[in-house]
Write a protein that holds these residues in place. Sequence first.
Motif, PDB file in Angstrom:
ATOM      1  N   ASP A  12       0.833  -1.207   0.000  1.00 10.40           N
ATOM      2  CA  ASP A  12       0.000   0.000   0.000  1.00 10.40           C
ATOM      3  C   ASP A  12       0.868   1.258   0.000  1.00 10.40           C
ATOM      4  O   ASP A  12       0.598   2.207  -0.731  1.00 10.40           O
ATOM      5  N   VAL A  13       1.911   1.254   0.833  1.00 10.31           N
ATOM      6  CA  VAL A  13       2.802   2.414   0.912  1.00 10.31           C
ATOM      7  C   VAL A  13       3.493   2.640  -0.429  1.00 10.31           C
ATOM      8  O   VAL A  13       3.609   3.772  -0.894  1.00 10.31           O
ATOM      9  N   GLN A  14       3.928   1.561  -1.077  1.00 12.24           N
ATOM     10  CA  GLN A  14       4.594   1.673  -2.374  1.00 12.24           C
ATOM     11  C   GLN A  14       3.656   2.303  -3.407  1.00 12.24           C
ATOM     12  O   GLN A  14       4.065   3.179  -4.177  1.00 12.24           O
ATOM     13  N   GLU A  15       2.394   1.877  -3.436  1.00 11.06           N
ATOM     14  CA  GLU A  15       1.415   2.434  -4.374  1.00 11.06           C
ATOM     15  C   GLU A  15       1.145   3.902  -4.086  1.00 11.06           C
ATOM     16  O   GLU A  15       1.084   4.730  -4.992  1.00 11.06           O
ATOM     17  N   ILE A  16       0.997   4.253  -2.812  1.00 12.51           N
ATOM     18  CA  ILE A  16       0.706   5.631  -2.428  1.00 12.51           C
ATOM     19  C   ILE A  16       1.896   6.536  -2.733  1.00 12.51           C
ATOM     20  O   ILE A  16       1.734   7.624  -3.292  1.00 12.51           O
ATOM     21  N   LEU A  17       3.093   6.086  -2.380  1.00 11.86           N
ATOM     22  CA  LEU A  17       4.290   6.882  -2.660  1.00 11.86           C
ATOM     23  C   LEU A  17       4.474   7.069  -4.160  1.00 11.86           C
ATOM     24  O   LEU A  17       4.759   8.176  -4.622  1.00 11.86           O
ATOM     25  N   GLY A  18       4.263   6.014  -4.920  1.00 14.40           N
ATOM     26  CA  GLY A  18       4.371   6.100  -6.380  1.00 14.40           C
ATOM     27  C   GLY A  18       3.377   7.094  -6.957  1.00 14.40           C
ATOM     28  O   GLY A  18       3.714   7.902  -7.825  1.00 14.40           O
ATOM     29  N   ALA A  19       2.145   7.053  -6.462  1.00 13.31           N
ATOM     30  CA  ALA A  19       1.106   7.972  -6.943  1.00 13.31           C
ATOM     31  C   ALA A  19       1.450   9.414  -6.577  1.00 13.31           C
ATOM     32  O   ALA A  19       1.265  10.332  -7.392  1.00 13.31           O
ATOM     33  N   ALA A  20       1.972   9.619  -5.372  1.00  9.45           N
ATOM     34  CA  ALA A  20       2.336  10.978  -4.945  1.00  9.45           C
ATOM     35  C   ALA A  20       3.468  11.524  -5.806  1.00  9.45           C
ATOM     36  O   ALA A  20       3.406  12.669  -6.277  1.00  9.45           O
ATOM     37  N   LEU A  21       4.487  10.725  -6.028  1.00  9.76           N
ATOM     38  CA  LEU A  21       5.614  11.178  -6.848  1.00  9.76           C
ATOM     39  C   LEU A  21       5.199  11.404  -8.302  1.00  9.76           C
ATOM     40  O   LEU A  21       5.626  12.378  -8.937  1.00  9.76           O
ATOM     41  N   ASP A  22       4.338  10.519  -8.829  1.00 12.65           N
ATOM     42  CA  ASP A  22       3.836  10.700 -10.196  1.00 12.65           C
ATOM     43  C   ASP A  22       3.044  11.997 -10.311  1.00 12.65           C
ATOM     44  O   ASP A  22       3.135  12.712 -11.315  1.00 12.65           O
ATOM     45  N   GLY A  23       2.263  12.318  -9.281  1.00 12.69           N
ATOM     46  CA  GLY A  23       1.492  13.567  -9.278  1.00 12.69           C
ATOM     47  C   GLY A  23       2.390  14.790  -9.270  1.00 12.69           C
ATOM     48  O   GLY A  23       2.133  15.773  -9.980  1.00 12.69           O
TER      49      GLY A  23
END
Length: 91
Positions: free
Chosen positions: A20-31
């Motif tokens: 979950d953390v990996q997905e959230i961090l990835g989404a934040a950085l992509d944003g």
Amino acid sequence: MNRKELIDSIANTTGASKTDVQEILGAALDGIVAAVAKGEKVSLAGFGTFEPRERSARTGRNPQTGEPVQIAASTAPAFKPASAFKDAVNS
């Protein structure tokens, strides 16, 4: 600290799963990347600001030959840390 270590740290602090953390961090950085690529400024209170900065065209030199080289104008991402971030690093 690399990305994996950051994910482990966040997962341990929050109790969330590493996936979950990996997905959230990835989404934040992509944003952040997408916003800066569009020319927008991303400001995170207490952390800092990501923004695009224009670099004008200029003349450089080839270090091997000393020959002048024209460097094209470009846009580069930049980060300006917040004062709270600077204070934490300097204390």
